[in-house]
Design a protein around this motif. Sequence first.
Motif, PDB file in Angstrom:
ATOM      1  N   ASN A 103       0.755  13.322   2.219  1.00  0.00           N
ATOM      2  CA  ASN A 103      -0.127  13.881   3.330  1.00  0.00           C
ATOM      3  C   ASN A 103       0.299  15.486   2.933  1.00  0.00           C
ATOM      4  O   ASN A 103       1.487  15.987   2.649  1.00  0.00           O
ATOM      5  CB  ASN A 103       0.632  13.677   4.494  1.00  0.00           C
ATOM      6  CG  ASN A 103       0.161  14.470   5.736  1.00  0.00           C
ATOM      7  OD1 ASN A 103       0.511  15.729   5.538  1.00  0.00           O
ATOM      8  ND2 ASN A 103      -0.114  14.020   6.491  1.00  0.00           N
ATOM      9  N   TYR A 155       1.020  -1.503  -0.196  1.00  0.00           N
ATOM     10  CA  TYR A 155      -0.057  -0.089  -0.008  1.00  0.00           C
ATOM     11  C   TYR A 155       0.786   1.235  -0.058  1.00  0.00           C
ATOM     12  O   TYR A 155       1.847   1.428   0.793  1.00  0.00           O
ATOM     13  CB  TYR A 155      -1.042   0.012   1.325  1.00  0.00           C
ATOM     14  CG  TYR A 155      -1.677   1.230   1.292  1.00  0.00           C
ATOM     15  CD1 TYR A 155      -2.788   1.539   0.405  1.00  0.00           C
ATOM     16  CD2 TYR A 155      -1.547   2.331   2.317  1.00  0.00           C
ATOM     17  CE1 TYR A 155      -3.500   2.454   0.426  1.00  0.00           C
ATOM     18  CE2 TYR A 155      -2.138   3.316   2.238  1.00  0.00           C
ATOM     19  CZ  TYR A 155      -3.258   3.506   1.384  1.00  0.00           C
ATOM     20  OH  TYR A 155      -4.066   4.668   1.402  1.00  0.00           O
ATOM     21  N   SER A 157      -8.292  12.163  -2.837  1.00  0.00           N
ATOM     22  CA  SER A 157      -8.900  11.175  -2.344  1.00  0.00           C
ATOM     23  C   SER A 157     -10.428  11.301  -2.303  1.00  0.00           C
ATOM     24  O   SER A 157     -11.187  10.533  -1.682  1.00  0.00           O
ATOM     25  CB  SER A 157      -8.614  10.912  -0.771  1.00  0.00           C
ATOM     26  OG  SER A 157      -7.056  10.512  -0.792  1.00  0.00           O
ATOM     27  N   PRO A 207       0.406   5.216   0.503  1.00  0.00           N
ATOM     28  CA  PRO A 207      -0.543   6.365   0.991  1.00  0.00           C
ATOM     29  C   PRO A 207      -0.229   7.315   0.110  1.00  0.00           C
ATOM     30  O   PRO A 207       0.910   7.625  -0.430  1.00  0.00           O
ATOM     31  CB  PRO A 207      -0.084   6.234   2.345  1.00  0.00           C
ATOM     32  CG  PRO A 207       1.330   5.857   2.577  1.00  0.00           C
ATOM     33  CD  PRO A 207       1.614   4.609   1.538  1.00  0.00           C
TER      34      PRO A 207
END
Length: 374
Positions: free
Chosen positions: A19, A14, A37, A16
């Motif tokens: 950020n 995974y 997202s 991500p």
Amino acid sequence: MVSARPAVAALPAYRPGRNPADLAREIGVERAVKLASNEVAFPPLPAVVQAIAATAGETNRYPDNGATVLTAALAERYGVEPAQVATGCGAVTVCQQLAQAFNDPGTSIVFAWRSFEMYPLLAEVAGARAVRVPLVPGTPGGPADTHDLDGLLAAADETTRLVFVCNPNNPTGTAVRRAELERFLDAVPAETLVVLDEAYREFVTDPEVPDGVELMRGRANVAVLRTFSKAWGLAGLRVGYLLAEDPAVAEAVRKTHVPFSVSTLAQAAAVAALASEDEVRERCAAVVVERTRLTAALRERGRAVADSQANFLWLPLGEATAATAAALEARAVITRPFAGEGLRVTVGTPEEDDVFITALDDVRDTELTNAPAV
Ligand SMILES: *Cc1c(COP(=O)(O)O)cnc(C)c1O
């Protein structure tokens, strides 16, 4: 040495999304914009914050494993029996439960590709075959961005237990319409469950795009997947649900539920969100207005953008996708690239979208300036 099952060892790790706070620090700007997202940009609904605060004092106890209050509220909202409802820790977990409940090893799951990234992963984990049916152009001569329902039908054989139809499709935003979807549902064998993944249903404005809950009625092999993560603003709390015409389908999903995986706070928040539907509708209407504006702004710049029925847009950039996403990140805008195919951009606030448009203009200008002279 221990080793995971080969199917699991082969799964991609995974990764991500970036950020925004980290990115902002790294490139030395005050704030980065995250359009990656498909969340809504609004803060949680006031009633949701209140419900969470009111429930905080109960978190020493396990949640209600049957999510009774939420299930009853959903049944009432959609005009079904509670036995037709199954809740889960986000719609992705419900997808996984579906595969566990319906797919023995050697069976298959059929879905369009490109579509929601979870579908192939949950097939692999269940030991089922993932059958990908390529998207087709939704407009003559355009990019392949739309479900090929005849192709899905042709790909389903006697081993097929599940077919996912993501409507509108993530990541392309296109949607299939009533007549073609009804024709498809009528032709699918009774032994194959069709799951209409309607994670973005609340953003649909085309009256020809059907409500899956209506299509499901009278069709025992059809179920609808919905989530509180997008329009309802609860992405951080993890609540999704399945509505099935046949209560046995919902029961099979409930049987594969990881105990207590929908938290007390999530259940209370979802009930409060449902009771705030008018506010949610207003928010969705604002997203749709902004979707129209962003689509027009991109088209004015000569960008090919499909009509989106969701809260994101699809830029079919092909080989330029990864470089464009990286160049946007360098300008403090995080989008979701699918390398070699296209860029998915969530509709944000007007301010966020302006930052994106400016960054995209700048990427193009910089590319032109740096292009070798001919
Ligand atoms: C976001 C999304 C979901 C739901 O995700 P959860 O947050 O797990 O509820 C389901 N299907 C699609 C196509 C999505 O894009």
